[in-house]
Design a protein around this motif. Sequence first.
Motif, PDB file in Angstrom:
ATOM      1  N   SER A 108       0.825  -1.210   0.000  1.00 41.03           N
ATOM      2  CA  SER A 108       0.000   0.000   0.000  1.00 41.03           C
ATOM      3  C   SER A 108       0.864   1.268   0.000  1.00 41.03           C
ATOM      4  CB  SER A 108      -0.967   0.003   1.180  1.00 41.03           C
ATOM      5  OG  SER A 108      -0.290   0.027   2.406  1.00 41.03           O
ATOM      6  N   TYR A 109       2.044   1.216   0.617  1.00 45.45           N
ATOM      7  CA  TYR A 109       2.930   2.379   0.589  1.00 45.45           C
ATOM      8  C   TYR A 109       3.331   2.704  -0.844  1.00 45.45           C
ATOM      9  CZ  TYR A 109       6.888   5.440   1.286  1.00 45.45           C
ATOM     10  OH  TYR A 109       7.745   6.509   1.219  1.00 45.45           O
ATOM     11  N   GLY A 110       3.738   1.686  -1.591  1.00 44.66           N
ATOM     12  CA  GLY A 110       4.098   1.898  -2.988  1.00 44.66           C
ATOM     13  C   GLY A 110       2.923   2.399  -3.811  1.00 44.66           C
ATOM     14  N   PHE A 111       1.739   1.851  -3.533  1.00 48.27           N
ATOM     15  CA  PHE A 111       0.525   2.276  -4.232  1.00 48.27           C
ATOM     16  C   PHE A 111       0.276   3.766  -3.990  1.00 48.27           C
ATOM     17  CE2 PHE A 111      -4.116   2.812  -4.369  1.00 48.27           C
ATOM     18  CZ  PHE A 111      -4.407   2.285  -5.616  1.00 48.27           C
ATOM     19  N   GLU A 112       0.384   4.178  -2.723  1.00 46.96           N
ATOM     20  CA  GLU A 112       0.163   5.587  -2.376  1.00 46.96           C
ATOM     21  C   GLU A 112       1.207   6.471  -3.034  1.00 46.96           C
ATOM     22  OE1 GLU A 112       1.004   9.255  -0.424  1.00 46.96           O
ATOM     23  OE2 GLU A 112       2.251   7.483  -0.128  1.00 46.96           O
ATOM     24  N   GLN A 113       2.448   6.020  -3.068  1.00 46.65           N
ATOM     25  CA  GLN A 113       3.518   6.811  -3.666  1.00 46.65           C
ATOM     26  C   GLN A 113       3.297   7.030  -5.162  1.00 46.65           C
ATOM     27  OE1 GLN A 113       6.264   8.477  -2.140  1.00 46.65           O
ATOM     28  NE2 GLN A 113       4.732   8.135  -0.545  1.00 46.65           N
ATOM     29  N   ASP A 114       2.642   6.092  -5.817  1.00 46.38           N
ATOM     30  CA  ASP A 114       2.314   6.281  -7.231  1.00 46.38           C
ATOM     31  C   ASP A 114       1.422   7.505  -7.427  1.00 46.38           C
ATOM     32  OD1 ASP A 114       3.801   4.060  -7.933  1.00 46.38           O
ATOM     33  OD2 ASP A 114       2.057   2.723  -8.080  1.00 46.38           O
ATOM     34  N   PHE A 115       0.502   7.734  -6.507  1.00 45.00           N
ATOM     35  CA  PHE A 115      -0.372   8.913  -6.608  1.00 45.00           C
ATOM     36  C   PHE A 115       0.413  10.192  -6.337  1.00 45.00           C
ATOM     37  CE2 PHE A 115      -3.484   5.570  -6.054  1.00 45.00           C
ATOM     38  CZ  PHE A 115      -4.429   5.923  -7.012  1.00 45.00           C
ATOM     39  N   THR A 116       1.340  10.116  -5.399  1.00 49.78           N
ATOM     40  CA  THR A 116       2.196  11.266  -5.132  1.00 49.78           C
ATOM     41  C   THR A 116       3.001  11.608  -6.376  1.00 49.78           C
ATOM     42  OG1 THR A 116       2.338  10.612  -2.809  1.00 49.78           O
ATOM     43  CG2 THR A 116       4.009  12.160  -3.601  1.00 49.78           C
ATOM     44  N   PHE A 117       3.557  10.580  -7.038  1.00 43.99           N
ATOM     45  CA  PHE A 117       4.305  10.789  -8.272  1.00 43.99           C
ATOM     46  C   PHE A 117       3.405  11.386  -9.355  1.00 43.99           C
ATOM     47  CE2 PHE A 117       5.617   9.334 -12.475  1.00 43.99           C
ATOM     48  CZ  PHE A 117       6.870   9.922 -12.549  1.00 43.99           C
ATOM     49  N   GLU A 118       2.163  10.907  -9.447  1.00 45.72           N
ATOM     50  CA  GLU A 118       1.231  11.400 -10.462  1.00 45.72           C
ATOM     51  C   GLU A 118       0.928  12.882 -10.273  1.00 45.72           C
ATOM     52  OE1 GLU A 118      -3.383  10.647 -11.844  1.00 45.72           O
ATOM     53  OE2 GLU A 118      -2.272   8.979 -10.947  1.00 45.72           O
ATOM     54  N   ALA A 119       0.908  13.336  -9.032  1.00 41.57           N
ATOM     55  CA  ALA A 119       0.587  14.737  -8.762  1.00 41.57           C
ATOM     56  C   ALA A 119       1.720  15.670  -9.197  1.00 41.57           C
ATOM     57  CB  ALA A 119       0.290  14.927  -7.271  1.00 41.57           C
ATOM     58  N   LYS A 120       2.954  15.205  -9.160  1.00 41.27           N
ATOM     59  CA  LYS A 120       4.106  16.062  -9.455  1.00 41.27           C
ATOM     60  C   LYS A 120       4.143  16.566 -10.893  1.00 41.27           C
ATOM     61  CE  LYS A 120       8.068  18.004  -8.551  1.00 41.27           C
ATOM     62  NZ  LYS A 120       8.010  19.351  -8.029  1.00 41.27           N
ATOM     63  N   PRO A 121       4.099  15.700 -11.913  1.00 42.85           N
ATOM     64  CA  PRO A 121       4.205  16.210 -13.289  1.00 42.85           C
ATOM     65  C   PRO A 121       3.041  17.108 -13.698  1.00 42.85           C
ATOM     66  CG  PRO A 121       4.309  13.791 -13.276  1.00 42.85           C
ATOM     67  CD  PRO A 121       4.079  14.244 -11.881  1.00 42.85           C
ATOM     68  N   SER A 122       1.912  16.949 -13.037  1.00 39.04           N
ATOM     69  CA  SER A 122       0.761  17.777 -13.396  1.00 39.04           C
ATOM     70  C   SER A 122       0.910  19.213 -12.913  1.00 39.04           C
ATOM     71  CB  SER A 122      -0.520  17.174 -12.811  1.00 39.04           C
ATOM     72  OG  SER A 122      -0.519  17.314 -11.402  1.00 39.04           O
ATOM     73  N   GLY A 123       1.884  19.453 -12.020  1.00 37.82           N
ATOM     74  CA  GLY A 123       2.093  20.802 -11.500  1.00 37.82           C
ATOM     75  C   GLY A 123       1.301  21.107 -10.252  1.00 37.82           C
ATOM     76  N   VAL A 124       0.398  20.219  -9.877  1.00 42.00           N
ATOM     77  CA  VAL A 124      -0.456  20.504  -8.725  1.00 42.00           C
ATOM     78  C   VAL A 124       0.353  20.572  -7.429  1.00 42.00           C
ATOM     79  CG1 VAL A 124      -1.155  18.120  -8.253  1.00 42.00           C
ATOM     80  CG2 VAL A 124      -2.675  19.990  -7.639  1.00 42.00           C
ATOM     81  N   THR A 125       1.388  19.748  -7.291  1.00 42.88           N
ATOM     82  CA  THR A 125       2.174  19.795  -6.051  1.00 42.88           C
ATOM     83  C   THR A 125       2.924  21.109  -5.946  1.00 42.88           C
ATOM     84  OG1 THR A 125       3.973  18.582  -7.119  1.00 42.88           O
ATOM     85  CG2 THR A 125       2.431  17.298  -5.808  1.00 42.88           C
ATOM     86  N   ASP A 126       3.464  21.605  -7.040  1.00 44.06           N
ATOM     87  CA  ASP A 126       4.152  22.897  -7.006  1.00 44.06           C
ATOM     88  C   ASP A 126       3.173  24.016  -6.656  1.00 44.06           C
ATOM     89  OD1 ASP A 126       6.560  21.704  -7.720  1.00 44.06           O
ATOM     90  OD2 ASP A 126       6.194  21.998  -9.865  1.00 44.06           O
ATOM     91  N   ARG A 127       1.959  23.909  -7.168  1.00 47.60           N
ATOM     92  CA  ARG A 127       0.952  24.935  -6.948  1.00 47.60           C
ATOM     93  C   ARG A 127       0.527  25.014  -5.480  1.00 47.60           C
ATOM     94  NH1 ARG A 127      -2.795  23.291 -10.457  1.00 47.60           N
ATOM     95  NH2 ARG A 127      -4.256  22.464  -8.961  1.00 47.60           N
ATOM     96  N   VAL A 128       0.435  23.864  -4.798  1.00 45.92           N
ATOM     97  CA  VAL A 128      -0.082  23.884  -3.431  1.00 45.92           C
ATOM     98  C   VAL A 128       0.990  23.714  -2.362  1.00 45.92           C
ATOM     99  CG1 VAL A 128      -2.331  23.050  -4.156  1.00 45.92           C
ATOM    100  CG2 VAL A 128      -0.623  21.417  -3.340  1.00 45.92           C
TER     101      VAL A 128
END
Length: 146
Positions: A108-128
């Motif tokens: 489940s940790y790896g699964f969750e990290q995939d979503f964290t990775f997905e948020a990065k290229p979209s720019g949403v992590t930089d925005r918030v």
Amino acid sequence: MGVSTSAPDEGVPVVTVGFSPVNASPVQGWYDFAAAVRAAGADTRVRCVTGTAEELHRHGSVRRVVPRERLLDTALDPAREISAKDGQLIRLAEAAINGIDPVDVRRSYGFEQDFTFEAKPSGVTDRVHGTFGEDVAFDADKEQQS
């Protein structure tokens, strides 16, 4: 840990939720709790199944205990907090939570990290990123651009 039922006296079931507030109850824990309460209520020897808000608050399953006239407004507070946050991250977080709860913690940790990775290229992590922990008003125009 988990949910258990005991009967110290005939007709008096005690449903114990053994998840600490720090770790919180997993989704399956809530289903187990509901099933235990339903089973206790289905027992014809049981006359009452109850728990006070104060007891539930002490165990971490009730956020706040308030007078009845403030109940609806207080109950809506978490929804207001969530709706003010970035919608794209909320959707990713919800998908991660729904996916990690029923599986082994390492997977489940790896699964969750995939979503964290997905948020990065979209720019949403930089925005918030700079607003983490702050109350930030939701901007519908910005959300639609994402």
